[in-house]
Design a protein around this motif. Structure first.
Motif, PDB file in Angstrom:
ATOM      1  N   LYS A 423       0.819  -1.216   0.000  1.00 50.76           N
ATOM      2  CA  LYS A 423       0.000   0.000   0.000  1.00 50.76           C
ATOM      3  C   LYS A 423       0.854   1.268   0.000  1.00 50.76           C
ATOM      4  CE  LYS A 423      -0.749   0.574   5.011  1.00 50.76           C
ATOM      5  NZ  LYS A 423      -1.791   0.642   6.067  1.00 50.76           N
ATOM      6  N   TYR A 424       2.121   1.139   0.392  1.00 53.99           N
ATOM      7  CA  TYR A 424       3.004   2.296   0.406  1.00 53.99           C
ATOM      8  C   TYR A 424       3.697   2.508  -0.937  1.00 53.99           C
ATOM      9  CZ  TYR A 424       2.496   1.594   5.450  1.00 53.99           C
ATOM     10  OH  TYR A 424       1.981   1.427   6.702  1.00 53.99           O
ATOM     11  N   ASN A 474       2.978   2.958   9.940  1.00 55.78           N
ATOM     12  CA  ASN A 474       3.303   3.981   8.937  1.00 55.78           C
ATOM     13  C   ASN A 474       4.662   4.633   9.152  1.00 55.78           C
ATOM     14  OD1 ASN A 474       0.755   3.607   7.724  1.00 55.78           O
ATOM     15  ND2 ASN A 474      -0.184   5.138   9.064  1.00 55.78           N
ATOM     16  N   THR A 489      -2.193   8.287   6.218  1.00 56.05           N
ATOM     17  CA  THR A 489      -3.278   7.554   5.572  1.00 56.05           C
ATOM     18  C   THR A 489      -4.595   8.270   5.837  1.00 56.05           C
ATOM     19  OG1 THR A 489      -3.524   6.150   7.520  1.00 56.05           O
ATOM     20  CG2 THR A 489      -2.118   5.325   5.755  1.00 56.05           C
ATOM     21  N   GLY A 493      -7.640   4.077   5.284  1.00 53.63           N
ATOM     22  CA  GLY A 493      -6.352   3.401   5.367  1.00 53.63           C
ATOM     23  C   GLY A 493      -5.498   3.574   4.127  1.00 53.63           C
ATOM     24  N   LYS A 494      -5.977   4.320   3.141  1.00 54.37           N
ATOM     25  CA  LYS A 494      -5.211   4.546   1.922  1.00 54.37           C
ATOM     26  C   LYS A 494      -4.098   5.560   2.175  1.00 54.37           C
ATOM     27  CE  LYS A 494      -5.719   6.069  -2.887  1.00 54.37           C
ATOM     28  NZ  LYS A 494      -6.667   6.567  -3.922  1.00 54.37           N
ATOM     29  N   VAL A 495      -2.898   5.245   1.713  1.00 55.22           N
ATOM     30  CA  VAL A 495      -1.750   6.131   1.922  1.00 55.22           C
ATOM     31  C   VAL A 495      -1.905   7.372   1.051  1.00 55.22           C
ATOM     32  CG1 VAL A 495       0.743   6.370   1.708  1.00 55.22           C
ATOM     33  CG2 VAL A 495      -0.236   4.221   2.522  1.00 55.22           C
ATOM     34  N   THR A 496      -1.758   8.550   1.668  1.00 52.06           N
ATOM     35  CA  THR A 496      -1.933   9.815   0.946  1.00 52.06           C
ATOM     36  C   THR A 496      -0.670  10.659   0.871  1.00 52.06           C
ATOM     37  OG1 THR A 496      -2.665  10.918   2.975  1.00 52.06           O
ATOM     38  CG2 THR A 496      -4.372   9.928   1.569  1.00 52.06           C
TER      39      THR A 496
END
Length: 656
Positions: A423-424, A474, A489, A493-496
């Protein structure tokens, strides 16, 4: 590749991206781009019984001599200066090399004026805090209440405050092409108010949301100092900071006053085996962000004042409460990582909490580090060469020697976070970038890609790769080093967002697909190949084309002309725009740039004509089906090029 080399690669890689992004933003780039640069993590010298003694002046001088003398030779730097203070006293102040190579004038730490670029911002922020403690500025009031000639539009409901300016969270886009600097002394002095009114950047983020380092924001703060105090910015800094601290070899005036001119170090570039004098650049209306020229000894006075809660000898530059407020965290990307204070940005080296600021222009690189817990201050400045790399190499050598890291200081790898690393992964772009003007194009290549290898995140590729292991939610730490990176995130939970702790003033965000080089570079490559095939086939079809009906002949000629023009425009984009001389780029709009910008416009016209011709070709069933498909692909290639120029603000004359 050794760990130290891979870390040095990462530092230079990030520096390269910032240069591409901001053209080094003369007078405005915080040069804190160093990752781990020491050769190893050095344990405490048990044989000697303790670490080297920083109070041993002779040993300190020998140590610093060995570093800087080697740097001047290896990095082709003509001159450098350093001052180190501790507990209110000068431990070391020394010059190296020459302030004037032609006349063999040695650098004098007492009198040689080095240009400190963005480090000037610390004078501006100190001036602001003086007015805060006098009750003349409220850190949380709308800055429009203080501005007289310039007003910031209400793009968002929340107003911009001085706290936002000081933490670089005002939400301005970045910019500078054609106006940030000047090399023409006859244009000086320039009104700060007129400059900021003429070149106001767009507000692209709500204030207080995220850091985006801003020269414009600092210049606004300098203008507020003028408007509130009733004194010109130069005069205020001279009277309320330099004179009060006894800084006789310091100025924010451009060019430096006549009485100080003989002491100004000359900037050089290393070309063809020798040092070549280059023209100085001036900040003009942006001078609160980077116009300072100061000697090392005078910077010692300034450092001591900040390290002693605003006091230097019998002078109270700031009240203790004000100084402590200025040095305290004011914005945090992540509570576990360094953040922004009021004007200073935070760093960590070998477990030491540091507040810092640096600056760079094409000819000078400067760093200032304060370690409040140890009472230590370091100021170092280089004229020419790889000064940015040199400053951070020196800092890391210093902290490795006097504040070595022990193995027990490393946090354990958090194995529970090793399973969800994908996800990162992906592309990230700096928040500090332009959206509205031609400047936007310079962020095209300024992206960092994060990948996953095994149970580690990686930046870079091949041997030149830095790996990061998870140490918390994180949060990751360099394998074999102390550098940390953190992520934000959203609620799902989405990485921003992404931040490197050695660059706390420059967060990054996920790169949207429309901005990714992984989209545009393959698209442009395929489009270029299609255009090339049109040109390669054309010579073999000349005779056949001559026998075609007139509409078909014109359609063929249009495809050849469009393909050739698309390729020429693409090549010109990278030769004329991307590789434009840095000083030219930020000081003026060149004739070549003006003329170049005609090319994308003509291409769009030709692309539109080709699309229309493609419809006509299919409607009238010209040539074979294969030829018609080829023709249509050529039209689409021209459209792809046109979309690229439109998206990156190269279609028309978009100047800030």
């Amino acid at each position: 590749m050794s760990t130290s080399k891979s870390k040095l690669f990462l530092k230079r890689f990030v520096l390269m991206l910032l240069i591409v992004l901001a053209g080094t933003n003369i007078g405005g780039l915080p040069t804190t781009v160093s990752a781990e640069t020491s050769t190893s993590i050095k344990p405490v010298d048990e044989a000697a019984g303790s670490s080297p003694n920083l109070d041993d002046a002779a040993e300190l001088e020998t140590f610093i001599d060995s570093i800087i003398n080697a740097q001047l030779e290896d990095m082709k730097i003509p001159g450098a200066v350093i001052s180190i203070v501790k507990d209110g006293k000068n431990l070391l102040a020394k010059g190296y090399g020459f302030s004037n190579v032609e006349e063999k004038t040695p650098v004098d730490p007492e009198t040689s004026l080095f240009r400190i670029a963005s480090t000037t911002k610390l004078f501006t922020w100190t001036a602001v805090m003086q007015l805060v403690e006098q009750g003349k500025i409220d850190l949380d009031a709308d800055i429009n209440t203080y501005l007289k000639e310039v007003k910031i539009p209400a793009t968002y409901k929340a107003p911009i405050t001085m706290r936002h300016l000081m933490t670089h969270t005002a939400g301005f886009e970045d910019g500078g092409v054609g106006y940030q600097i000047t090399t023409d002394q006859s244009k000086l002095p320039v009104s700060i108010a007129e400059t900021l009114a003429k070149h106001m950047p767009a507000r692209v983020k709500p204030p207080g949301e995220m850091i985006a380092y801003s020269n414009y924001g600092t210049a606004l703060a300098g203008l507020i100092v003028e408007d509130i105090s009733g004194m010109a910015y130069n005069d205020y800094i001279q009277s309320n900071i330099f004179d009060r601290l006894g800084m006789k070899f310091a100025t924010v005036q451009e060019p430096v006053p006549a009485e100080l001119a003989p002491y100004a170090a000359i900037g050089y570039a290393y070309e063809n085996g020798g040092f070549v004098t280059k023209p100085l650049t001036f900040e003009g209306g942006f001078r609160p962000a980077g116009s300072g020229s100061v000697s090392a000894m005078d910077m010692s006075r300034f450092m001591i004042a900040h390290l002693q809660d605003g006091r230097y000898e019998h002078t109270q530059l700031l009240e203790p409460e004000t100084a402590k407020l200025m040095h305290a965290p004011a914005f945090k990307f992540d509570e576990r990582l360094p953040g922004m204070n009021l004007g200073f940005y935070e760093l960590r080296m070998n477990g030491q909490h540091i507040i810092s600021h640096g600056g760079a222009d094409p000819l000078f690189n400067t760093e200032l580090y304060l370690v409040p817990d140890q009472g230590i201050g370091i100021f170092v400045s280089y004229s020419g060469g790889e000064g940015g790399s040199a400053a951070y190499a020196l800092a890391h050598e210093f902290f490795d020697r006097y504040f070595p890291v022990q193995e027990s200081d490393f946090p354990p790898v958090a194995t529970e976070f090793e399973q969800d690393l994908e996800k990162y992964a992906g592309s990230y772009q700096f928040l500090r970038r332009n959206h509205s003007d031609i400047d936007k194009f310079y962020s095209f290549l300024a992206q960092i890609s994060i990948g996953v290898s095994g149970n580690r995140l990686v930046i870079g590729s091949g041997d030149e790769q830095q790996s990061y292991a998870p140490i918390g939610p994180n949060l990751f730490q360099a394998v074999g080093g102390t550098t940390q990176i953190g992520f934000r995130t959203d609620e799902s939970g989405k990485v921003t967002h992404f931040l490197m702790d050695f660059l706390s003033s420059e967060p990054l965000e996920r790169t949207p697909l429309i901005n990714r080089t992984s989209l545009w570079l393959p698209l442009l490559a395929v489009s270029a190949i299609v255009c090339i095939t049109i040109l390669l086939v054309f010579p073999f079809r000349i005779r056949k084309i001559r026998t075609m009906p007139k509409p078909q002949r014109w359609a063929e000629r249009l495809s050849v002309a469009t393909a050739a023009w698309a390729l020429m425009t693409g090549v010109a984009t990278f030769i004329i725009v991307l590789n434009m001389d840095l000083v030219d780029r930020l000081s003026r709009i060149t004739t070549s740039l003006h003329l170049y910008l005609l090319m994308p416009i003509l291409l769009v016209i030709m692309a539109a004509a080709m699309v229309a011709a493609s419809v006509w070709v299919w409607k009238n069933k010209y040539w074979s089906a294969v030829k018609r498909v080829h023709y249509t692909l050529a039209a689409l290639a021209a459209v792809a090029f046109s979309l690229f120029f439109y998206h990156w603000n190269l279609l028309g004359w978009h100047f800030g």
